[in-house]
Design a protein around this motif. Structure first.
Motif, PDB file in Angstrom:
ATOM      1  N   CYS A  58       0.810  -1.216   0.000  1.00  0.00           N
ATOM      2  CA  CYS A  58       0.000   0.000   0.000  1.00  0.00           C
ATOM      3  C   CYS A  58       0.848   1.274   0.000  1.00  0.00           C
ATOM      4  O   CYS A  58       0.305   2.374  -0.082  1.00  0.00           O
ATOM      5  N   GLY A  59       2.165   1.149   0.120  1.00  0.00           N
ATOM      6  CA  GLY A  59       3.020   2.318   0.038  1.00  0.00           C
ATOM      7  C   GLY A  59       3.495   2.863   1.372  1.00  0.00           C
ATOM      8  O   GLY A  59       4.071   3.954   1.425  1.00  0.00           O
ATOM      9  N   LYS A  60       3.315   2.103   2.470  1.00  0.00           N
ATOM     10  CA  LYS A  60       3.761   2.575   3.791  1.00  0.00           C
ATOM     11  C   LYS A  60       5.263   2.862   3.786  1.00  0.00           C
ATOM     12  O   LYS A  60       5.716   3.938   4.193  1.00  0.00           O
ATOM     13  N   SER A  61       6.028   1.866   3.336  1.00  0.00           N
ATOM     14  CA  SER A  61       7.483   2.030   3.338  1.00  0.00           C
ATOM     15  C   SER A  61       7.927   3.049   2.297  1.00  0.00           C
ATOM     16  O   SER A  61       8.932   3.748   2.499  1.00  0.00           O
ATOM     17  N   THR A  62       7.200   3.145   1.202  1.00  0.00           N
ATOM     18  CA  THR A  62       7.520   4.165   0.201  1.00  0.00           C
ATOM     19  C   THR A  62       7.374   5.553   0.791  1.00  0.00           C
ATOM     20  O   THR A  62       8.245   6.424   0.610  1.00  0.00           O
ATOM     21  N   LEU A  63       6.290   5.786   1.531  1.00  0.00           N
ATOM     22  CA  LEU A  63       6.099   7.084   2.169  1.00  0.00           C
ATOM     23  C   LEU A  63       7.220   7.354   3.172  1.00  0.00           C
ATOM     24  O   LEU A  63       7.746   8.475   3.239  1.00  0.00           O
ATOM     25  N   MET A  64       7.610   6.331   3.928  1.00  0.00           N
ATOM     26  CA  MET A  64       8.725   6.484   4.867  1.00  0.00           C
ATOM     27  C   MET A  64      10.002   6.882   4.134  1.00  0.00           C
ATOM     28  O   MET A  64      10.740   7.771   4.566  1.00  0.00           O
ATOM     29  N   ARG A  65      10.266   6.255   3.003  1.00  0.00           N
ATOM     30  CA  ARG A  65      11.475   6.554   2.233  1.00  0.00           C
ATOM     31  C   ARG A  65      11.452   7.983   1.695  1.00  0.00           C
ATOM     32  O   ARG A  65      12.493   8.644   1.619  1.00  0.00           O
ATOM     33  N   LEU A  66      10.289   8.475   1.330  1.00  0.00           N
ATOM     34  CA  LEU A  66      10.193   9.858   0.851  1.00  0.00           C
ATOM     35  C   LEU A  66      10.495  10.839   1.977  1.00  0.00           C
ATOM     36  O   LEU A  66      11.203  11.835   1.783  1.00  0.00           O
ATOM     37  N   ILE A  67       9.962  10.562   3.176  1.00  0.00           N
ATOM     38  CA  ILE A  67      10.236  11.423   4.324  1.00  0.00           C
ATOM     39  C   ILE A  67      11.733  11.430   4.626  1.00  0.00           C
ATOM     40  O   ILE A  67      12.314  12.467   4.963  1.00  0.00           O
ATOM     41  N   ALA A  68      12.375  10.259   4.474  1.00  0.00           N
ATOM     42  CA  ALA A  68      13.794  10.110   4.796  1.00  0.00           C
ATOM     43  C   ALA A  68      14.705  10.592   3.678  1.00  0.00           C
ATOM     44  O   ALA A  68      15.933  10.498   3.812  1.00  0.00           O
ATOM     45  N   ASP A  69      14.146  11.086   2.567  1.00  0.00           N
ATOM     46  CA  ASP A  69      14.945  11.519   1.422  1.00  0.00           C
ATOM     47  C   ASP A  69      15.760  10.370   0.825  1.00  0.00           C
ATOM     48  O   ASP A  69      16.855  10.562   0.301  1.00  0.00           O
ATOM     49  N   LEU A  70      15.216   9.160   0.918  1.00  0.00           N
ATOM     50  CA  LEU A  70      15.818   8.014   0.256  1.00  0.00           C
ATOM     51  C   LEU A  70      15.234   7.811  -1.132  1.00  0.00           C
ATOM     52  O   LEU A  70      15.699   6.964  -1.895  1.00  0.00           O
ATOM     53  N   ASP A  71      14.204   8.578  -1.460  1.00  0.00           N
ATOM     54  CA  ASP A  71      13.586   8.577  -2.782  1.00  0.00           C
ATOM     55  C   ASP A  71      12.892   9.920  -2.952  1.00  0.00           C
ATOM     56  O   ASP A  71      12.693  10.654  -1.974  1.00  0.00           O
ATOM     57  N   ASP A  72      12.532  10.251  -4.185  1.00  0.00           N
ATOM     58  CA  ASP A  72      11.898  11.538  -4.472  1.00  0.00           C
ATOM     59  C   ASP A  72      10.441  11.341  -4.875  1.00  0.00           C
ATOM     60  O   ASP A  72      10.123  10.406  -5.612  1.00  0.00           O
ATOM     61  N   PRO A  73       9.545  12.225  -4.413  1.00  0.00           N
ATOM     62  CA  PRO A  73       8.142  12.135  -4.853  1.00  0.00           C
ATOM     63  C   PRO A  73       8.012  12.498  -6.316  1.00  0.00           C
ATOM     64  O   PRO A  73       8.817  13.268  -6.862  1.00  0.00           O
ATOM     65  N   THR A  74       6.994  11.957  -6.959  1.00  0.00           N
ATOM     66  CA  THR A  74       6.688  12.324  -8.342  1.00  0.00           C
ATOM     67  C   THR A  74       5.944  13.641  -8.385  1.00  0.00           C
ATOM     68  O   THR A  74       6.079  14.422  -9.334  1.00  0.00           O
ATOM     69  N   GLY A  75       5.145  13.905  -7.370  1.00  0.00           N
ATOM     70  CA  GLY A  75       4.401  15.154  -7.291  1.00  0.00           C
ATOM     71  C   GLY A  75       4.108  15.509  -5.852  1.00  0.00           C
ATOM     72  O   GLY A  75       4.213  14.675  -4.952  1.00  0.00           O
ATOM     73  N   GLY A  76       3.758  16.768  -5.603  1.00  0.00           N
ATOM     74  CA  GLY A  76       3.446  17.228  -4.264  1.00  0.00           C
ATOM     75  C   GLY A  76       4.673  17.734  -3.530  1.00  0.00           C
ATOM     76  O   GLY A  76       5.781  17.790  -4.085  1.00  0.00           O
ATOM     77  N   THR A  77       4.477  18.107  -2.273  1.00  0.00           N
ATOM     78  CA  THR A  77       5.563  18.659  -1.473  1.00  0.00           C
ATOM     79  C   THR A  77       5.676  17.926  -0.149  1.00  0.00           C
ATOM     80  O   THR A  77       4.686  17.391   0.363  1.00  0.00           O
ATOM     81  N   LEU A  78       6.881  17.917   0.396  1.00  0.00           N
ATOM     82  CA  LEU A  78       7.146  17.217   1.647  1.00  0.00           C
ATOM     83  C   LEU A  78       8.210  17.992   2.404  1.00  0.00           C
ATOM     84  O   LEU A  78       9.234  18.375   1.837  1.00  0.00           O
ATOM     85  N   SER A  79       7.965  18.253   3.698  1.00  0.00           N
ATOM     86  CA  SER A  79       8.943  18.971   4.508  1.00  0.00           C
ATOM     87  C   SER A  79       9.085  18.306   5.867  1.00  0.00           C
ATOM     88  O   SER A  79       8.174  17.639   6.362  1.00  0.00           O
ATOM     89  N   VAL A  80      10.248  18.501   6.474  1.00  0.00           N
ATOM     90  CA  VAL A  80      10.568  17.983   7.805  1.00  0.00           C
ATOM     91  C   VAL A  80      11.029  19.171   8.639  1.00  0.00           C
ATOM     92  O   VAL A  80      12.041  19.806   8.315  1.00  0.00           O
ATOM     93  N   PHE A  81      10.258  19.521   9.670  1.00  0.00           N
ATOM     94  CA  PHE A  81      10.522  20.706  10.484  1.00  0.00           C
ATOM     95  C   PHE A  81      10.688  21.961   9.614  1.00  0.00           C
ATOM     96  O   PHE A  81      11.571  22.785   9.843  1.00  0.00           O
ATOM     97  N   GLY A  82       9.833  22.054   8.610  1.00  0.00           N
ATOM     98  CA  GLY A  82       9.819  23.227   7.760  1.00  0.00           C
ATOM     99  C   GLY A  82      10.891  23.248   6.692  1.00  0.00           C
ATOM    100  O   GLY A  82      10.976  24.213   5.917  1.00  0.00           O
TER     101      GLY A  82
END
Length: 285
Positions: A58-82
């Motif tokens: 379902c993409g749980k680990s994929t979302l984790m990898r995006l937060i960790a900057d281990l992969d890049d999103p195809t669209g949208g934005t993501l930030s960690v502490f701004g």
């Protein structure tokens, strides 16, 4: 789906620990494109513990990898502490623990925990002090000079958690860290993590397949749909006035509020339909 603002007492002014807005992730494969995530909106407050749960793929680990900057999103934005995820990684704003502890077999427990501090040039005296404090926190002070192959699986995971906390991160990312452990050890590790997260004040994003684990640990449980992964529902953990995360003990697992929350998450996984419940306390994957 846009989640409501966290109702957790850990909420604080300032930027969110994690903010995900309209994030998509598409993988290119030999047979065509695979949409792993679609339209993910999620905000996690500083100090909040949020679990991601859903069916395999379902993409749980994929979302984790995006937060960790281990992969890049195809669209949208993501930030960690701004900050952009990449900058947060460079600033060591988060630590990571995976299902496999990933310890270096030729280094002692203390040397494994010290590795991030060595890589970032911490003075030797500061390293020794920090490692001693972390090993005390995870209950391994007497094992500082042991090697990984002399430890149980649960002890190895404690070392991995201590290593992830070495740089005092404000965010801890954990991808099924207890998945390979037996049930008794797993429950002990869950209790330890509740205590450690409360002591450090770090926000935690935790991937799991276990409903009881998610309920016991979390302030909120994010239920994800089958691929393409979307947020199906966010379930706040209502476990009673005396069950603040820092105060949770094994006795909570036998309380009615705990079973009610397990049922709520299970029904969210099944799209809101009532489902037959198994024996109390039995893990459902």
């Amino acid at each position: 789906m846009t989640d409501p603002a966290p109702a957790s007492p850990t909420s604080a002014p300032g930027p969110a620990a994690v903010e995900v807005r309209g994030v998509d992730k598409v993988f290119e494969t030999r047979t065509g494109q695979v949409q792993a995530l679609q339209g993910i909106d999620l905000a996690i407050a500083p100090g909040e513990f949020v679990s991601l749960i859903g069916p395999s793929g379902c993409g749980k680990s994929t979302l984790m990898r995006l937060i960790a900057d281990l992969d890049d999103p195809t669209g949208g934005t993501l930030s960690v502490f701004g900050k952009p995820a990449r900058q947060a990684r460079l600033d060591q704003d988060y630590g990571i623990a995976f299902q496999q502890a990933g310890l270096l077999p030729w280094r002692t427990v203390a040397a494994n925990v010290a590795l991030p501090l060595e890589l970032h040039g911490a003075a030797s005296a500061d390293r020794r002090d920090r490692v001693a404090r972390l090993l005390d926190m995870v209950g391994l002070s007497d094992f500082a000079d042991r090697y990984p192959d002399q430890l149980s699986g649960g002890m190895q995971q404690r070392v991995a958690i201590a290593r992830a906390l070495a740089e005092r991160p404000r965010l801890l990312l954990m991808d099924e860290p207890f998945g390979a452990l037996d049930e008794m050890t797993r429950e002990k590790m869950q209790s330890d993590l509740v205590r450690i997260s409360a002591e450090t004040g770090a926000a935690v994003v935790f991937v799991t397949h276990s409903i009881p684990e998610a309920v016991f640990l979390s302030d909120r449980v994010v239920v994800m749909s089958p691929r393409p992964g979307r947020i199906q529902e966010i379930v706040p953990m209502r476990l009673g006035a005396d069950a603040r995360r820092a105060a949770r003990t094994d006795e909570l697992r036998e309380e009615r509020s705990f079973f009610d929350m397990v049922t709520a998450v299970r029904e969210a996984l099944h799209g809101g339909s009532p489902v037959a419940s198994g024996a109390r306390g039995v893990e459902n994957r």
